[in-house]
Design a protein around this motif. Structure first.
Motif, short mmCIF file in Angstrom:
data_model
loop_
_atom_site.label_atom_id
_atom_site.label_comp_id
_atom_site.label_asym_id
_atom_site.label_seq_id
_atom_site.Cartn_x
_atom_site.Cartn_y
_atom_site.Cartn_z
N ARG A 79 -10.26 26.48 -34.04
CA ARG A 79 -10.28 25.38 -35.01
C ARG A 79 -11.07 24.18 -34.49
NH1 ARG A 79 -4.68 23.47 -36.45
NH2 ARG A 79 -5.94 21.91 -37.52
N SER A 80 -11.89 24.40 -33.48
CA SER A 80 -12.71 23.33 -32.89
C SER A 80 -11.84 22.19 -32.36
CB SER A 80 -13.71 22.78 -33.93
OG SER A 80 -14.60 23.79 -34.33
N ILE A 81 -10.65 22.56 -31.84
CA ILE A 81 -9.79 21.62 -31.14
C ILE A 81 -9.97 21.89 -29.65
CG2 ILE A 81 -7.40 20.90 -30.73
CD1 ILE A 81 -6.82 22.02 -33.61
N TYR A 82 -10.09 20.85 -28.87
CA TYR A 82 -10.34 21.03 -27.44
C TYR A 82 -9.03 21.13 -26.66
CZ TYR A 82 -14.93 19.39 -28.89
OH TYR A 82 -16.13 19.25 -29.53
N HIS A 83 -8.94 22.17 -25.85
CA HIS A 83 -7.81 22.30 -24.92
C HIS A 83 -8.39 22.18 -23.52
CE1 HIS A 83 -4.67 24.13 -22.45
NE2 HIS A 83 -3.83 23.86 -23.43
N VAL A 84 -8.05 21.07 -22.86
CA VAL A 84 -8.60 20.77 -21.53
C VAL A 84 -7.46 20.85 -20.51
CG1 VAL A 84 -9.70 18.99 -20.11
CG2 VAL A 84 -10.37 19.27 -22.52
N ASP A 85 -7.67 21.64 -19.45
CA ASP A 85 -6.66 21.69 -18.40
C ASP A 85 -7.03 20.76 -17.27
OD1 ASP A 85 -8.56 24.05 -18.31
OD2 ASP A 85 -7.76 24.25 -16.27
N LEU A 86 -6.03 20.02 -16.79
CA LEU A 86 -6.23 19.04 -15.73
C LEU A 86 -5.22 19.28 -14.62
CD1 LEU A 86 -6.31 17.38 -18.72
CD2 LEU A 86 -7.40 15.71 -17.22
N ALA A 87 -5.59 18.91 -13.40
CA ALA A 87 -4.70 19.07 -12.25
C ALA A 87 -4.92 17.92 -11.29
CB ALA A 87 -4.94 20.40 -11.54
N LEU A 133 -2.31 7.35 -33.75
CA LEU A 133 -3.40 7.59 -32.81
C LEU A 133 -4.73 7.62 -33.55
CD1 LEU A 133 -1.73 10.45 -30.75
CD2 LEU A 133 -2.11 8.10 -29.97
N GLU A 134 -5.74 6.97 -32.96
CA GLU A 134 -7.06 6.96 -33.57
C GLU A 134 -7.78 8.28 -33.28
OE1 GLU A 134 -9.35 3.61 -32.46
OE2 GLU A 134 -7.85 2.13 -33.09
N PHE A 135 -8.60 8.71 -34.22
CA PHE A 135 -9.38 9.94 -34.05
C PHE A 135 -10.59 9.65 -33.16
CE2 PHE A 135 -12.65 12.95 -35.19
CZ PHE A 135 -11.95 14.14 -35.16
N PRO A 136 -10.94 10.59 -32.25
CA PRO A 136 -10.22 11.83 -31.96
C PRO A 136 -8.96 11.56 -31.14
CG PRO A 136 -12.10 11.61 -30.49
CD PRO A 136 -12.19 10.47 -31.45
N PRO A 160 -0.34 22.42 -36.29
CA PRO A 160 -0.75 22.18 -37.68
C PRO A 160 -1.24 20.75 -37.92
CG PRO A 160 1.37 23.31 -37.58
CD PRO A 160 1.07 22.84 -36.20
N TRP A 161 -0.88 19.82 -37.05
CA TRP A 161 -1.25 18.42 -37.25
C TRP A 161 -2.54 18.04 -36.53
CZ3 TRP A 161 1.62 15.40 -40.54
CH2 TRP A 161 2.84 15.95 -40.95
N LEU A 162 -3.01 18.92 -35.68
CA LEU A 162 -4.26 18.64 -34.96
C LEU A 162 -5.46 18.89 -35.87
CD1 LEU A 162 -3.36 20.36 -31.58
CD2 LEU A 162 -3.63 17.90 -31.95
N GLU A 163 -6.53 18.13 -35.68
CA GLU A 163 -7.74 18.26 -36.47
C GLU A 163 -8.92 18.58 -35.57
OE1 GLU A 163 -8.33 14.73 -38.73
OE2 GLU A 163 -6.33 14.77 -39.64
N PRO A 164 -9.97 19.20 -36.13
CA PRO A 164 -11.16 19.46 -35.31
C PRO A 164 -11.65 18.19 -34.62
CG PRO A 164 -11.33 20.59 -37.41
CD PRO A 164 -10.11 19.73 -37.50
N GLY A 165 -11.90 18.30 -33.32
CA GLY A 165 -12.33 17.16 -32.53
C GLY A 165 -11.24 16.53 -31.71
N ASP A 166 -9.96 16.81 -32.06
CA ASP A 166 -8.85 16.33 -31.23
C ASP A 166 -8.85 17.07 -29.90
OD1 ASP A 166 -7.97 14.58 -33.17
OD2 ASP A 166 -6.41 15.91 -33.95
N VAL A 167 -8.20 16.48 -28.89
CA VAL A 167 -8.17 17.12 -27.58
C VAL A 167 -6.75 17.11 -27.03
CG1 VAL A 167 -8.84 14.96 -26.45
CG2 VAL A 167 -9.10 17.10 -25.22
N VAL A 168 -6.31 18.27 -26.54
CA VAL A 168 -5.03 18.40 -25.84
C VAL A 168 -5.33 18.40 -24.35
CG1 VAL A 168 -3.05 19.90 -25.40
CG2 VAL A 168 -3.96 19.67 -27.73
#
Length: 263
Positions: free
Chosen positions: A108-116, A54-57, A79-87
């Motif tokens: 850790r500046s990782i984005y967690h976005v909830d969608l519905a 997968l390309e960053f982000p 542990p494999w996620l990097e700052p700027g990645d989004v879940v």
């Protein structure tokens, strides 16, 4: 350019919908609980291979049912996620659980976005919630599911999943209302197209799938008056008991908490 997305699970058919839209989908099926992978996705084994493809982000879509498996999967990939990645979390989890996950990722500046995905077939909308930067990264995925004008920026993290539960309660209300409308139509001693009139007055919604009881608890905690929602949810439960049907019940990992206590 083809959008490349990582996928874990296929509980709500998000993977299949993304594949139909032409998304390059890389799926994991060797995680806790062995969540199934969408048919047609490229299967990847192991964290290193998965994230290197997968390309960053990186955009990681979670299509799991609410419950502990969401935390187990996040624990594995964290542990494999990097700052700027989004879940991108499509689980429709209890909003308090979502806030807790959002806070952990934010450290850790990782984005967690909830969608519905909400609404009726043909007019569905996708609600997206979280930090503005994370929402921007999630929009290309959301727009693969519905036209852009039907993607709604719902607000702070947790609000999309909160609205998902409200949608379940609305389905209970709609179901009860359709029953009453049918009785009124059938009581009229004239020839008529009952099904056609019903659909014109109130298009049928998907049934509640287990989140509606959460709304009753939240209404008490948040001091919101919801007599119509409460009555519809309880009538649904009464009908299930009378028919000896086991009610669908989705899991909340943690209890209600005031958002200020979490954030």
């Amino acid at each position: 350019m083809v959008l490349a997305v990582g996928l874990v699970g296929d509980a709500h058919g998000i993977g299949a919908a993304l594949l139909r839209a032409g998304t390059n989908l890389l799926a994991r099926s060797d995680l806790p609980g062995e969540p199934p992978a969408a048919k047609g996705a490229t299967l990847i084994q192991g964290e290193r291979s998965f994230f290197e493809e997968l390309e960053f982000p990186r955009r990681i879509v979670l299509d799991l049912l609410p419950g502990e498996q969401v935390d187990q999967v996040l624990e594995t990939v964290y542990p494999w996620l990097e700052p700027g990645d989004v879940v991108l979390d499509f689980s429709g989890s209890y909003w308090v659980d979502t806030l807790r996950r959002f806070r952990r990722m934010r450290h850790r500046s990782i984005y967690h976005v909830d969608l519905a995905v909400v609404g009726q077939t043909g007019a569905r909308r996708v609600l997206v919630a979280g930090d503005a930067e994370g929402v921007e990264l999630a929009l290309p995925v959301a727009e693969q599911l519905v036209p852009g004008r039907r993607v709604v920026r719902a607000g702070h993290a947790g609000t999309a999943h909160y609205a998902r539960a409200l949608g379940d309660a609305v389905a209970s209300v709609a179901g009860q209302l359709r029953g009453e409308l049918r009785q009124m139509l059938e009581a009229l001693p004239l020839e008529q197209d009952v099904a056609g009139i019903l659909t014109a007055l109130l298009p049928e919604r998907a049934p509640s799938d287990g989140r509606a009881p959460w709304v009753l608890d939240d209404a008490v905690r948040l001091e919101a008056a919801t007599p119509l929602l409460a009555q519809a949810v309880m009538l649904d439960r009464a009908e299930q008991l009378e028919q000896h049907v086991t009610p669908v019940s989705l899991t909340r990992v943690g209890p209600y908490q005031d958002p200020e206590e979490i954030l």
